[in-house]
Design a protein around this motif. Structure first.
Motif, mmCIF file in Angstrom:
data_model
loop_
_atom_site.group_PDB
_atom_site.id
_atom_site.type_symbol
_atom_site.label_atom_id
_atom_site.label_comp_id
_atom_site.label_asym_id
_atom_site.label_seq_id
_atom_site.Cartn_x
_atom_site.Cartn_y
_atom_site.Cartn_z
ATOM 1 N N ASN A 162 46.069 42.351 47.977
ATOM 2 C CA ASN A 162 46.735 41.273 48.116
ATOM 3 C C ASN A 162 48.001 41.411 47.996
ATOM 4 O O ASN A 162 48.787 40.671 47.146
ATOM 5 N N ILE A 163 48.550 42.023 49.210
ATOM 6 C CA ILE A 163 49.726 41.520 49.374
ATOM 7 C C ILE A 163 49.537 41.682 51.298
ATOM 8 O O ILE A 163 48.776 40.895 51.124
ATOM 9 N N THR A 164 50.667 40.993 51.447
ATOM 10 C CA THR A 164 50.585 40.434 52.852
ATOM 11 C C THR A 164 51.753 42.111 53.266
ATOM 12 O O THR A 164 51.731 43.188 53.079
ATOM 13 N N VAL A 165 51.093 42.432 54.983
ATOM 14 C CA VAL A 165 50.877 43.042 56.182
ATOM 15 C C VAL A 165 52.543 44.066 56.098
ATOM 16 O O VAL A 165 52.410 45.237 55.621
ATOM 17 N N GLY A 166 53.508 42.969 55.656
ATOM 18 C CA GLY A 166 54.949 43.250 55.335
ATOM 19 C C GLY A 166 55.289 44.048 54.403
ATOM 20 O O GLY A 166 56.028 44.918 55.036
ATOM 21 N N SER A 167 54.811 43.689 53.408
ATOM 22 C CA SER A 167 54.962 44.732 52.288
ATOM 23 C C SER A 167 54.634 46.084 51.997
ATOM 24 O O SER A 167 55.117 46.933 52.043
ATOM 25 N N LYS A 179 28.394 44.468 31.308
ATOM 26 C CA LYS A 179 28.692 42.655 31.731
ATOM 27 C C LYS A 179 30.709 42.174 31.442
ATOM 28 O O LYS A 179 30.890 41.281 32.272
ATOM 29 N N ALA A 180 30.905 42.851 30.212
ATOM 30 C CA ALA A 180 31.954 42.363 29.942
ATOM 31 C C ALA A 180 33.789 42.222 31.200
ATOM 32 O O ALA A 180 34.482 41.608 31.703
ATOM 33 N N LEU A 181 32.858 43.565 31.570
ATOM 34 C CA LEU A 181 34.136 44.103 32.610
ATOM 35 C C LEU A 181 33.628 43.292 33.835
ATOM 36 O O LEU A 181 35.013 42.555 34.808
ATOM 37 N N ASP A 182 32.457 42.845 34.937
ATOM 38 C CA ASP A 182 32.151 42.555 35.363
ATOM 39 C C ASP A 182 32.582 40.795 35.018
ATOM 40 O O ASP A 182 33.641 40.628 36.046
ATOM 41 N N ARG A 183 32.388 40.010 34.147
ATOM 42 C CA ARG A 183 34.060 38.464 33.803
ATOM 43 C C ARG A 183 34.847 38.944 33.933
ATOM 44 O O ARG A 183 35.383 37.605 34.845
ATOM 45 N N LEU A 184 35.110 39.870 33.266
ATOM 46 C CA LEU A 184 36.824 39.551 33.402
ATOM 47 C C LEU A 184 36.352 40.628 35.268
ATOM 48 O O LEU A 184 38.017 40.400 35.477
ATOM 49 N N THR A 185 37.115 41.021 35.947
ATOM 50 C CA THR A 185 36.750 40.936 37.802
ATOM 51 C C THR A 185 36.437 39.478 38.111
ATOM 52 O O THR A 185 37.372 39.555 38.591
ATOM 53 N N LEU A 186 35.976 38.618 38.164
ATOM 54 C CA LEU A 186 35.070 37.538 38.535
ATOM 55 C C LEU A 186 36.538 36.438 38.351
ATOM 56 O O LEU A 186 36.686 36.051 38.821
ATOM 57 N N PHE A 187 36.874 36.655 36.122
ATOM 58 C CA PHE A 187 38.039 35.602 36.594
ATOM 59 C C PHE A 187 39.311 36.011 37.713
ATOM 60 O O PHE A 187 40.223 35.541 37.527
ATOM 61 N N PHE A 188 39.379 37.534 37.680
ATOM 62 C CA PHE A 188 40.906 37.798 38.053
ATOM 63 C C PHE A 188 40.512 37.540 39.575
ATOM 64 O O PHE A 188 41.822 37.334 40.481
ATOM 65 N N ARG A 189 39.435 37.844 39.659
ATOM 66 C CA ARG A 189 38.936 37.370 41.796
ATOM 67 C C ARG A 189 39.619 35.554 41.526
ATOM 68 O O ARG A 189 39.824 35.357 43.026
ATOM 69 N N GLN A 190 39.025 34.805 40.614
ATOM 70 C CA GLN A 190 39.295 33.540 40.800
ATOM 71 C C GLN A 190 40.503 32.977 40.539
ATOM 72 O O GLN A 190 40.773 31.803 40.848
ATOM 73 N N TYR A 191 41.193 33.110 39.620
ATOM 74 C CA TYR A 191 42.153 32.949 38.700
ATOM 75 C C TYR A 191 43.375 32.909 39.876
ATOM 76 O O TYR A 191 43.802 33.129 41.311
ATOM 77 N N LYS A 192 43.831 31.208 39.996
ATOM 78 C CA LYS A 192 45.185 31.432 40.956
ATOM 79 C C LYS A 192 46.357 30.626 39.922
ATOM 80 O O LYS A 192 46.405 29.670 39.266
ATOM 81 N N SER A 193 47.294 31.610 39.542
ATOM 82 C CA SER A 193 48.834 31.017 39.052
ATOM 83 C C SER A 193 48.919 29.936 39.552
ATOM 84 O O SER A 193 49.501 28.616 40.242
#
Length: 127
Positions: A42-47, A113-127
């Motif tokens: 989740n970074i730019t190719v330049g970075s 199950k908790a880790l799956d939910r946490l992973t889903l949260f981070f994938r969907q999270y928009k700051s």
């Protein structure tokens, strides 16, 4: 992250950072395209290019341009890079085993199950 860095940046790997280890992990043992590695991290190719310059210079990775499309750059780990990859993977295996060894089957399922939910949260999270 700080504790992980203390554990994986040993004397042998003192010339790279924890961030470099995660880039090595994203490259993988089979190699990968720069664009795919950047997307995975989740970074730019330049970075990524800045980090890859360092890893290539230190002998952990090599670059290879595609014969079909010269814009495409493949990254491959060297022997030194593959050793670092396995070192990092071993740390994660030990960490996982340390947790799972003290859990019964039901507790392990709840944790998964908790880790799956946490992973889903981070994938969907928009700051």
């Amino acid at each position: 992250m700080e504790l992980e860095e203390q554990a994986i940046i040993t004397e042998e790997y003192k010339d790279i950072t924890n961030n470099d280890m995660h880039i090595i992990e994203a490259v993988g043992l089979g190699g990968n395209k720069m664009s795919d590695i950047a997307a995975k991290l989740n970074i730019t190719v330049g970075s990524l290019t800045t980090s890859m310059n360092s890893l290539v210079k230190k002998g952990y990775a090599t670059r290879e341009r595609s014969e079909q499309d010269r814009r495409v750059v493949f990254i491959h780990l060297t022997l030194k890079g593959r050793k670092a990859y396995h070192h990092h993977a071993e740390f994660h295996r030990k960490m996982t085993d340390a947790v799972l060894d003290v859990l019964d089957e039901n507790e392990a399922l709840v944790l998964a199950k908790a880790l799956d939910r946490l992973t889903l949260f981070f994938r969907q999270y928009k700051s």
